[in-house]
Design an enzyme around this catalytic site. Structure first.
Site: not given
Ligand SMILES: Cc1ncc(C[n+]2csc(CCOP(=O)(O)OP(=O)(O)O)c2C)c(N)n1
Ligand SMILES: [Mg+2]
Length: 701
Positions: A30, A278, A434, A495
């Site tokens: 990223h 993205h 939890e 449960h």
């Molecule tokens: C629990 C979880 N679900 C999905 C992902 C996959 N994932 C990685 S980044 C992202 C979203 C990115 O958006 P944001 O959190 O706003 O980060 P930015 O790109 O703006 O830094 C997703 C869905 C992940 N890393 N963790």
């Protein structure tokens, strides 16, 4: 505080350029977030973080957790430029860098310390393994609690030994995850004034704009949690960022959220608001355009301009070194005045219990009526905790049921100062949270404490993502899961855990222990207390189980080997009964009955698959001889996986349905958990075995 200099901008842009080069070279990762969030992180590290690059394990360092772990390239660029060393705990001053240029150039490749997402233990300076969004911010709450607890426990007048702050950078995704809400709610309740979350509010996630799915007023939400909220309208405004960090520094009665408005992919022509763009490298052409935007030579890759490293060293480095030296002098003086406390701090840094921790362990004589393993565990836990001051924890509102309350006088409740109790209390009230409980427990373990977290086994499902990270980070966290089977009875299928044991056993590195009786509980705690780099789950009964007479049956110390022969035939056994937890007593009952009929049975108690698999082949063969094919495994849970020990011909008594709402005795009968059934299964095994043998003998050439 001085305003941004040209040198500050150059340092920030170097972080950005290194990150986009690393992502481009890897063709993976990223780049958008490093472009928008580098000033935010730079300002914090360079001007405020109390951190000594030469000793990234300094116990009183401020913590910085990158909860949006997908922005790892930014953290690596920073660790590289800041000159963080690859020191290991206890041996500071190692000469090589935590992140070399070679590591950066090999981002996301095998062998590089620049792993895809930050991995604790792989890269010095990485405070927690992050990637699953929400986990890092929840870890940071555990770290902030640890700072408060350590301070309240070990600080003395003139000697503030522990007073570190905890910062976490997070993203839209972190803010959406439920675990973050759980953790923030608890942090607000606990008034953790040493905790600061920095929300990189770029309003973009993978699918596009946050308008798609996230339009709440995050500031109002955190105010309602009891946090202080500050907004920074432009991530490139270092002065505004600095003011926000100063506000945090002076806000000591509540946690702080700094919302930083930013533009993902700042400076690149990339369209970050489309799903395609993205989380993708910019591409060669756009990298060039981005470098030109920042006034950089588009042909230079992995370029660190003159003066950048020096600038980090002069501010972050010099401030950190001074703080470290002062702290070391203070700790040396503290050691003179409070040698006992200093020795305790040494122990917890080494993840060792203090000498004599097991001096007061209870013993349990044979008793047919017996007691629930949650009860015996509660007694053992209290006996150990009285000797190990930093063994602490709690339950997700189930302490009375899980028997995890530390009941001795000095234990106390961990609560904010203006309520009853204080930050030195050792009973935590996690509330019904939890998931956050487990992640906070990881944060406590990351800070040197020996934490336990408790709930019903069924709700291990609510903890699971954090348990997985504990195993990945090799943290010695302790999970106490009670009400471990259909034997909990009337609460019914919702449960009654069924597949949870199989799923915990499937988790690499996790040790699952299901002791059979009070004596095995004592031994299970011995195993747990000796762990330095593995988490463990103690799986305990709600219902009473007999305490086996260990003069008649084998000593419970066999538990340490994962499985052991607890009752045996006088001569070579012809059938094996293999049980865990509450089903061991059932196997022993069946064994006694088979014995009266002259059948040579052996009972194997198998509290931990993982520990057993780690034994030598000859030990395993001595417990489960290959020549004995007649086998019955007995565990009131999913049969999945028991083929491993039952073998091709063995019988597996398990539960492959969602339990039943009824009193325990009836549920047990319904699913065949009776001595009569075990006896019948053993006899059927022997009959099959004999006919197989006959077939083999008779088979024509
Ligand atoms: C629990 C979880 N679900 C999905 C992902 C996959 N994932 C990685 S980044 C992202 C979203 C990115 O958006 P944001 O959190 O706003 O980060 P930015 O790109 O703006 O830094 C997703 C869905 C992940 N890393 N963790
Ligand atoms: Mg975002």
């Amino acid at each position: 505080m001085s305003t941004a200099s040209g040198m500050d901008i150059l340092c920030i842009d170097t972080m950005r350029m290194l990150a986009i080069d690393a992502v481009q070279r890897a063709k993976s990762g990223h780049p958008g977030t490093p472009l928008d969030a580098s000033p935010t992180v730079y300002c914090l590290w360079q001007r405020y973080l109390r951190y000594a690059p030469q000793d990234p394990h300094w116990i009183n360092r401020d913590r910085f957790v990158l909860s949006n772990g997908h922005a790892s390239a930014m953290l690596y660029a920073l660790l590289h430029l800041a000159g963080v060393k690859a020191a290991s705990p206890g041996s500071p001053g190692a000469e090589h860098a935590a992140v070399t240029m070679d590591d950066l150039e090999n981002f996301r490749q095998a062998g590089s310390r620049c792993t895809g997402h930050p991995e604790y233990g792989t890269t010095a300076g990485v405070e927690a393994t992050t990637g699953p969004l929400g986990q890092g911010v929840a870890n940071s709450v555990g770290m902030a609690i640890a700072s408060r607890w350590l301070g309240a426990t070990f600080n003395r007048p003139e000697f503030p030994i522990f007073d570190f702050n905890v910062y976490a950078l997070c993203s839209d995704g972190d803010m959406m995850e439920g675990i973050a809400s759980e953790a923030a709610s608890l942090a607000g309740h606990l008034k953790l004034g040493n905790l600061c979350w920095i929300y990189d509010d770029n309003r973009i996630t993978i699918e596009g704009s946050t308008d798609l799915a996230f339009t709440e007023d995050a500031a109002a939400r955190f105010l309602a949690y009891g946090w202080s909220v500050t907004q920074v309208s432009d991530a490139n405004d270092l002065d505004a960022l600095a003011r926000a960090y100063e506000t945090f520094a002076t806000t000591r009665d509540r946690p702080s959220l700094i919302i930083v408005h930013s533009h993902i992919g700042y400076g690149s022509p990339h369209k970050h608001d489309t799903a395609e763009a993205h989380g993708e490298p910019l591409g060669v052409d756009e990298v060039r355009l981005t470098k030109e935007f920042f006034g950089w030579d588009p042909d230079a890759e992995f370029n660190v301009p003159d003066g950048v490293r020096d600038h980090f060293a002069r501010e972050l480095g010099a401030r950190g070194e001074k703080a470290l030296r002062e702290w070391q002098a203070r700790f040396a003086a503290y050691r003179q005045v409070h040698p006992g406390l200093a020795a305790q701090i040494d122990c917890l840094e080494r993840r060792e219990p203090p000498p004599g921790w097991d001096a007061k362990l209870p013993a349990f004589p044979g008793d047919a009526k017996g007691l629930a393993t949650r009860e015996s565990s509660g007694k053992v836990l209290n006996a150990i905790a009285a000797q190990v001051p930093w063994l602490l924890g709690g339950a997700a509102d189930l302490a009375p049921s899980t028997k995890t309350k530390l009941a001795f006088d000095s234990a106390g409740d961990f609560e904010a100062r203006d309520r009853e109790g204080s930050y030195s209390g050792r009973n935590f009230h996690f509330g019904l949270r939890e998931h956050a409980m487990a992640a906070i427990t990881n944060g406590l373990a990351l800070s040197g404490l020996r934490p336990f977290a408790a709930s019903f086994l069924i709700f291990s499902d609510y903890c699971r993502p954090a348990l997985r990270l504990a195993a990945m980070m090799r943290l010695p966290a302790i999970y106490i899961f009670t009400h471990d089977s259909i034997y909990l009875g009337e609460d019914g299928p919702t449960h009654q855990p069924v597949e949870q044991l199989a799923s915990l056993r499937a988790m690499p590195g996790m040790i699952t222990l299901r002791p059979a009786d009070a004596s095995e509980v004592v031994e299970a705690w011995r195993v747990v207390m000796a762990l330095r780099d593995r988490p463990a789950c103690l799986v305990l009964t709600r219902q009473p189980v007999p305490t086996l007479d260990r003069a008649r049956y084998a000593a419970a110390s066999g538990l340490a080997r994962g499985a052991y022969v607890i009752a045996d035939a006088d001569e070579a056994p012809e059938v094996l009964l293999i049980g865990t937890g509450s089903e061991v007593a059932l196997c022993v009952e069946a064994y006694e009955e088979l014995r009266t009929e002259g059948i040579r049975a052996r009972v194997v108690s198998m509290p931990s698959w993982e520990l057993f698999q780690e034994q030598t082949p000859s030990y395993r063969e001595s417990v489960l001889p290959a020549r004995v094919a007649a086998r019955v495994t007995v565990e009131a849970a999913s049969s999945l996986g028991w083929e491993r020990y039952a073998g091709t011909h063995g019988a597996i008594l398990g539960v492959d349905a969602f339990g039943l709402s009824a009193p325990a005795k009836l549920v047990a009968e319904h699913f065949g958990f009776t001595a009569r059934h075990v006896v019948a299964a053993a006899k059927a095994q022997l009959a099959n075995d004999r006919s197989r043998t006959r077939r083999t003998v008779k088979s024509p050439a």
